[in-house]
Design a protein around this motif. Sequence first.
Motif, PDB file in Angstrom:
ATOM      1  N   VAL A  20       0.826  -1.219   0.000  1.00  0.00           N
ATOM      2  CA  VAL A  20       0.000   0.000   0.000  1.00  0.00           C
ATOM      3  C   VAL A  20       0.857   1.265   0.000  1.00  0.00           C
ATOM      4  O   VAL A  20       0.355   2.342  -0.325  1.00  0.00           O
ATOM      5  CB  VAL A  20      -0.994   0.025   1.183  1.00  0.00           C
ATOM      6  N   THR A  21       2.155   1.133   0.334  1.00  0.00           N
ATOM      7  CA  THR A  21       3.054   2.290   0.303  1.00  0.00           C
ATOM      8  C   THR A  21       3.639   2.527  -1.086  1.00  0.00           C
ATOM      9  O   THR A  21       4.351   3.511  -1.279  1.00  0.00           O
ATOM     10  CB  THR A  21       4.194   2.116   1.312  1.00  0.00           C
ATOM     11  N   LEU A  22       3.345   1.642  -2.013  1.00  0.00           N
ATOM     12  CA  LEU A  22       3.904   1.753  -3.359  1.00  0.00           C
ATOM     13  C   LEU A  22       3.569   3.074  -4.054  1.00  0.00           C
ATOM     14  O   LEU A  22       4.446   3.656  -4.693  1.00  0.00           O
ATOM     15  CB  LEU A  22       3.465   0.558  -4.207  1.00  0.00           C
ATOM     16  N   PRO A  23       2.327   3.598  -3.956  1.00  0.00           N
ATOM     17  CA  PRO A  23       2.065   4.904  -4.592  1.00  0.00           C
ATOM     18  C   PRO A  23       2.956   6.035  -4.067  1.00  0.00           C
ATOM     19  O   PRO A  23       3.320   6.930  -4.822  1.00  0.00           O
ATOM     20  CB  PRO A  23       0.593   5.180  -4.277  1.00  0.00           C
ATOM     21  N   LEU A  24       3.352   5.968  -2.805  1.00  0.00           N
ATOM     22  CA  LEU A  24       4.264   6.971  -2.258  1.00  0.00           C
ATOM     23  C   LEU A  24       5.616   6.906  -2.955  1.00  0.00           C
ATOM     24  O   LEU A  24       6.176   7.933  -3.354  1.00  0.00           O
ATOM     25  CB  LEU A  24       4.440   6.760  -0.754  1.00  0.00           C
ATOM     26  N   PHE A  25       6.133   5.694  -3.151  1.00  0.00           N
ATOM     27  CA  PHE A  25       7.423   5.541  -3.812  1.00  0.00           C
ATOM     28  C   PHE A  25       7.334   5.889  -5.296  1.00  0.00           C
ATOM     29  O   PHE A  25       8.292   6.391  -5.871  1.00  0.00           O
ATOM     30  CB  PHE A  25       7.962   4.120  -3.608  1.00  0.00           C
ATOM     31  N   ILE A  26       6.187   5.639  -5.899  1.00  0.00           N
ATOM     32  CA  ILE A  26       5.981   6.043  -7.299  1.00  0.00           C
ATOM     33  C   ILE A  26       6.006   7.569  -7.400  1.00  0.00           C
ATOM     34  O   ILE A  26       6.606   8.133  -8.320  1.00  0.00           O
ATOM     35  CB  ILE A  26       4.672   5.458  -7.847  1.00  0.00           C
ATOM     36  N   LEU A  27       5.384   8.234  -6.453  1.00  0.00           N
ATOM     37  CA  LEU A  27       5.372   9.706  -6.439  1.00  0.00           C
ATOM     38  C   LEU A  27       6.785  10.264  -6.242  1.00  0.00           C
ATOM     39  O   LEU A  27       7.179  11.234  -6.907  1.00  0.00           O
ATOM     40  CB  LEU A  27       4.443  10.206  -5.338  1.00  0.00           C
ATOM     41  N   ILE A  28       7.555   9.635  -5.377  1.00  0.00           N
ATOM     42  CA  ILE A  28       8.937  10.080  -5.154  1.00  0.00           C
ATOM     43  C   ILE A  28       9.763   9.864  -6.419  1.00  0.00           C
ATOM     44  O   ILE A  28      10.550  10.732  -6.814  1.00  0.00           O
ATOM     45  CB  ILE A  28       9.548   9.337  -3.949  1.00  0.00           C
ATOM     46  N   ALA A  29       9.592   8.714  -7.068  1.00  0.00           N
ATOM     47  CA  ALA A  29      10.320   8.444  -8.315  1.00  0.00           C
ATOM     48  C   ALA A  29       9.907   9.432  -9.399  1.00  0.00           C
ATOM     49  O   ALA A  29      10.747   9.893 -10.182  1.00  0.00           O
ATOM     50  CB  ALA A  29      10.056   7.012  -8.783  1.00  0.00           C
ATOM     51  N   PHE A  30       8.624   9.777  -9.457  1.00  0.00           N
ATOM     52  CA  PHE A  30       8.151  10.766 -10.427  1.00  0.00           C
ATOM     53  C   PHE A  30       8.803  12.123 -10.175  1.00  0.00           C
ATOM     54  O   PHE A  30       9.214  12.812 -11.106  1.00  0.00           O
ATOM     55  CB  PHE A  30       6.623  10.866 -10.367  1.00  0.00           C
ATOM     56  N   GLY A  31       8.912  12.505  -8.897  1.00  0.00           N
ATOM     57  CA  GLY A  31       9.564  13.772  -8.556  1.00  0.00           C
ATOM     58  C   GLY A  31      11.033  13.788  -8.936  1.00  0.00           C
ATOM     59  O   GLY A  31      11.541  14.788  -9.453  1.00  0.00           O
ATOM     60  N   ALA A  32      11.713  12.664  -8.707  1.00  0.00           N
ATOM     61  CA  ALA A  32      13.135  12.584  -9.073  1.00  0.00           C
ATOM     62  C   ALA A  32      13.305  12.650 -10.583  1.00  0.00           C
ATOM     63  O   ALA A  32      14.191  13.356 -11.084  1.00  0.00           O
ATOM     64  CB  ALA A  32      13.745  11.295  -8.523  1.00  0.00           C
ATOM     65  N   ALA A  33      12.475  11.929 -11.308  1.00  0.00           N
ATOM     66  CA  ALA A  33      12.573  11.941 -12.769  1.00  0.00           C
ATOM     67  C   ALA A  33      12.218  13.308 -13.338  1.00  0.00           C
ATOM     68  O   ALA A  33      12.874  13.794 -14.276  1.00  0.00           O
ATOM     69  CB  ALA A  33      11.649  10.873 -13.368  1.00  0.00           C
ATOM     70  N   MET A  34      11.223  13.935 -12.769  1.00  0.00           N
ATOM     71  CA  MET A  34      10.816  15.252 -13.253  1.00  0.00           C
ATOM     72  C   MET A  34      11.893  16.297 -12.961  1.00  0.00           C
ATOM     73  O   MET A  34      12.216  17.124 -13.831  1.00  0.00           O
ATOM     74  CB  MET A  34       9.496  15.647 -12.585  1.00  0.00           C
ATOM     75  N   GLY A  35      12.465  16.262 -11.770  1.00  0.00           N
ATOM     76  CA  GLY A  35      13.526  17.217 -11.432  1.00  0.00           C
ATOM     77  C   GLY A  35      14.746  17.051 -12.317  1.00  0.00           C
ATOM     78  O   GLY A  35      15.273  18.030 -12.865  1.00  0.00           O
ATOM     79  N   ALA A  36      15.195  15.812 -12.479  1.00  0.00           N
ATOM     80  CA  ALA A  36      16.352  15.566 -13.341  1.00  0.00           C
ATOM     81  C   ALA A  36      16.035  15.898 -14.789  1.00  0.00           C
ATOM     82  O   ALA A  36      16.870  16.452 -15.513  1.00  0.00           O
ATOM     83  CB  ALA A  36      16.793  14.112 -13.214  1.00  0.00           C
ATOM     84  N   GLY A  37      14.812  15.580 -15.225  1.00  0.00           N
ATOM     85  CA  GLY A  37      14.418  15.883 -16.603  1.00  0.00           C
ATOM     86  C   GLY A  37      14.380  17.371 -16.886  1.00  0.00           C
ATOM     87  O   GLY A  37      14.784  17.819 -17.971  1.00  0.00           O
ATOM     88  N   LEU A  38      13.918  18.151 -15.925  1.00  0.00           N
ATOM     89  CA  LEU A  38      13.887  19.605 -16.112  1.00  0.00           C
ATOM     90  C   LEU A  38      15.292  20.182 -16.175  1.00  0.00           C
ATOM     91  O   LEU A  38      15.577  21.051 -17.006  1.00  0.00           O
ATOM     92  CB  LEU A  38      13.079  20.268 -14.994  1.00  0.00           C
ATOM     93  N   TRP A  39      16.175  19.707 -15.307  1.00  0.00           N
ATOM     94  CA  TRP A  39      17.566  20.162 -15.353  1.00  0.00           C
ATOM     95  C   TRP A  39      18.206  19.817 -16.689  1.00  0.00           C
ATOM     96  O   TRP A  39      18.836  20.667 -17.329  1.00  0.00           O
ATOM     97  CB  TRP A  39      18.377  19.507 -14.229  1.00  0.00           C
ATOM     98  N   LEU A  40      18.050  18.568 -17.112  1.00  0.00           N
ATOM     99  CA  LEU A  40      18.694  18.128 -18.349  1.00  0.00           C
ATOM    100  C   LEU A  40      18.102  18.818 -19.573  1.00  0.00           C
ATOM    101  O   LEU A  40      18.820  19.144 -20.520  1.00  0.00           O
ATOM    102  CB  LEU A  40      18.598  16.613 -18.482  1.00  0.00           C
ATOM    103  N   ALA A  41      16.791  19.050 -19.561  1.00  0.00           N
ATOM    104  CA  ALA A  41      16.166  19.736 -20.700  1.00  0.00           C
ATOM    105  C   ALA A  41      16.669  21.171 -20.819  1.00  0.00           C
ATOM    106  O   ALA A  41      16.996  21.639 -21.918  1.00  0.00           O
ATOM    107  CB  ALA A  41      14.647  19.716 -20.552  1.00  0.00           C
ATOM    108  N   ALA A  42      16.740  21.871 -19.698  1.00  0.00           N
ATOM    109  CA  ALA A  42      17.210  23.255 -19.739  1.00  0.00           C
ATOM    110  C   ALA A  42      18.682  23.328 -20.130  1.00  0.00           C
ATOM    111  O   ALA A  42      19.081  24.194 -20.919  1.00  0.00           O
ATOM    112  CB  ALA A  42      16.985  23.912 -18.374  1.00  0.00           C
TER     113      ALA A  42
END
Length: 162
Positions: free
Chosen positions: A43-65
């Motif tokens: 049941v904690t899996l959605p929390l870890f998915i959200l954290i992974a999404f945040g990490a991917a989004m942050g790194a993706g924004l840095w790399l895109a810019a």
Amino acid sequence: MYFPRLIVPASAVIVSFVDFLISGIILLALMAWYNFVPNWRIVTLPLFILIAFGAAMGAGLWLAALNVKYRDFRYIVPFIVQFGLYISPVGFSSNIVPQKWRLLYSLNPMVGVIDGFRWAILGGESKLYWPGFTLSLGLVGVLFVSGVLYFRKTERTFADVI
């Protein structure tokens, strides 16, 4: 006409998220095939998915810019990704890292995310290293916020470069 430029890197992350969901469905089918029943931690899996999404989004924004600002940066990105794969506990458990180095190893934001997925899905004897997870969670937050801020700061110059 206004076009929010944040949609472009976000769409790449969302497409990868859909791929992740399809892989998750395949994992569920394999778990059913082998009669593996996860415990309450699932049941904690959605929390870890959200954290992974945040990490991917942050790194993706840095790399895109950075890719727009420095054109040759796109040649460095595959090396960064491959290096990240080798220093993340993808093919091995982070339990093999000696205890005195665990907190330092947790400076990689993906360590907490991958260990969290392993803890939530496999259960059993796997333990979550809470100080390292907290550190990774904080670094994911910093990565996400700084990625959004840097992308927003540099997006005004994107049209001039392109």
